[in-house]
Design a protein around this motif. Structure first.
Motif, short mmCIF file in Angstrom:
data_model
loop_
_atom_site.label_atom_id
_atom_site.label_comp_id
_atom_site.label_asym_id
_atom_site.label_seq_id
_atom_site.Cartn_x
_atom_site.Cartn_y
_atom_site.Cartn_z
N VAL A 1 0.52 -1.19 -0.05
CA VAL A 1 0.03 -0.03 -0.02
C VAL A 1 0.81 1.25 0.08
N GLU B 1 -2.14 5.19 2.57
CA GLU B 1 -3.28 4.20 2.65
C GLU B 1 -3.36 3.37 3.97
N ALA B 2 -4.47 2.74 4.23
CA ALA B 2 -4.37 1.86 5.30
C ALA B 2 -4.67 0.49 4.87
N PRO C 1 -5.75 -3.23 5.16
CA PRO C 1 -6.78 -4.06 5.48
C PRO C 1 -6.74 -4.86 6.71
N GLU C 2 -7.95 -5.03 7.45
CA GLU C 2 -7.79 -5.62 8.80
C GLU C 2 -7.46 -6.90 8.17
N LEU D 1 -7.91 -10.14 0.21
CA LEU D 1 -7.68 -8.76 1.01
C LEU D 1 -7.27 -7.96 -0.25
N ALA E 1 -8.98 -4.93 -1.34
CA ALA E 1 -9.47 -3.94 -0.42
C ALA E 1 -8.40 -2.90 -0.67
N THR E 2 -7.27 -3.08 -0.97
CA THR E 2 -6.34 -2.15 -1.28
C THR E 2 -6.30 -1.63 -2.54
N GLN E 3 -6.16 -0.12 -2.86
CA GLN E 3 -5.82 0.34 -4.01
C GLN E 3 -4.51 0.11 -4.68
N PRO F 1 -1.17 0.86 -6.45
CA PRO F 1 -0.38 2.23 -6.36
C PRO F 1 -0.92 3.13 -7.75
#
Lengths: 214, 95
Positions: free
Chosen positions: A50, A54-55, A57-58, B14, B17-19, B21
């Motif tokens: 990330v 950006e966080a 995810p859990e 997961l 859930a992340t973008q 880059p």
């Protein structure tokens, strides 16, 4: 088990420690570094990258992951705070140099706002002139300076483990194997890296002991 | 990297859930065309070659008695026998 390796100071040894753990224990890796090195030897399905803001995810509790984090904690560094918040243990590498000591102590203060399950690893330990000890790197001045700085600046218990300077950390990335895997395949490496390997065993014991710390 | 290990610690679920880059778009200007100065004839890298001159590569062997050789050596002095003879032949127009 979720582990964060973090220090606001660069070149403290975060990535070698994170990589060795991930390769030894087949952990997934989370990183917020734009130019990370994991693409070539960590499978896609075990790599979570990330941006700094950006966080993460859990990550479900059944997944073992080590977060290798760069950058300073701020209101925008969601990657760092999201990783630290969900981690069972935060490892802060610090070496015996003024900027690293300052930055390391500052890092512990920042991380302690989220968790006190912190382990300091005194990295890049080298024998200074006149030092004659063998085996126990807790006798080194480098280690003792880091341990002294931590104990005198932090008002809760933070264990400090030694990790000597070693070419083994370069070999991890050259061979894309953990130190133990390199030693298993090469008797000479098994002899050369015996101290640093024993120190990693101690770190693993601390990790395993911290499993229920959260 | 290709998946080569079993699905232990699989983060695939997961990933969404992340973008990804953000890669900044490149400038839309056309790519710069590299221009090189035209190469002039005879202009290469380094020192220009010397003009080709006639080389003194043909050798003549001359047989002399020891006394003749001693006389020649005395006259040629420090110049050397072959150099002296070459100069003399030039002088009288033989070569």
């Amino acid at each position: 088990m979720k582990i964060t390796i973090y220090s606001a100071k660069g070149s403290a040894g975060k990535t070698p420690i994170a990589t060795n753990i991930a390769l030894d224990r087949e952990y997934a890796i989370g990183t917020n570094e734009q130019f990370h090195v994991f693409d070539s030897f960590i499978p896609d399905n075990r790599l979570l990258a990330v941006g700094l803001t950006e966080a993460f995810p859990e990550v479900p509790d059944g997944i073992d992951i080590v977060f290798d984090l760069a950058g300073a904690i701020s209101e925008h560094s969601n990657s760092i705070t999201s990783a630290v918040k969900q981690s069972d243990l935060v490892i802060v590498p610090i070496f015996n140099e003024v900027k690293s000591l300052n930055s390391g102590i500052g890092t512990i203060h920042e991380v302690s706002k989220f968790t006190q399950s912190i382990l300091v690893v005194a990295t890049k330990l080298q024998k200074q002139s006149g030092e004659r000890f063998t085996g126990d790197w807790r006798k080194s001045r480098d280690y003792q300076n880091v341990a002294e700085a931590v104990s005198s600046s932090i008002d809760f218990d933070v264990p400090v483990l030694p990790l000597k300077f070693s070419k083994a950390f370069d070999a991890i990335f050259e061979k894309e194997q953990s130190i133990q895997q390199i030693m298993d395949n090469d008797p000479l490496a098994a002899y050369t890296y015996r101290d640093v390997s024993a120190q990693f065993d101690e770190i693993y014991k601390a990790i395993d002991g911290g499993k229920n710390a959260k | 990297m290709e998946e080569k290990m079993p699905s232990k610690n699989d983060l695939s679920a997961l990933k969404g859930a992340t973008q990804k880059p953000v890669i900044l778009p490149s400038n839309d200007l056309p790519p710069a065309v590299e221009t090189k100065p035209a190469k002039r004839a005879g202009q290469g890298v380094g020192r220009p070659p010397k003009q080709k001159a006639e080389k003194r590569s043909y050798k003549v062997t001359l047989s002399l008695t020891p006394s003749e050789r001693a006389k020649l050596a005395k006259q040629s002095g420090l110049a050397g026998e072959a150099t002296y003879l070459y100069a003399k032949l030039k002088e009288i127009g033989v070569i």
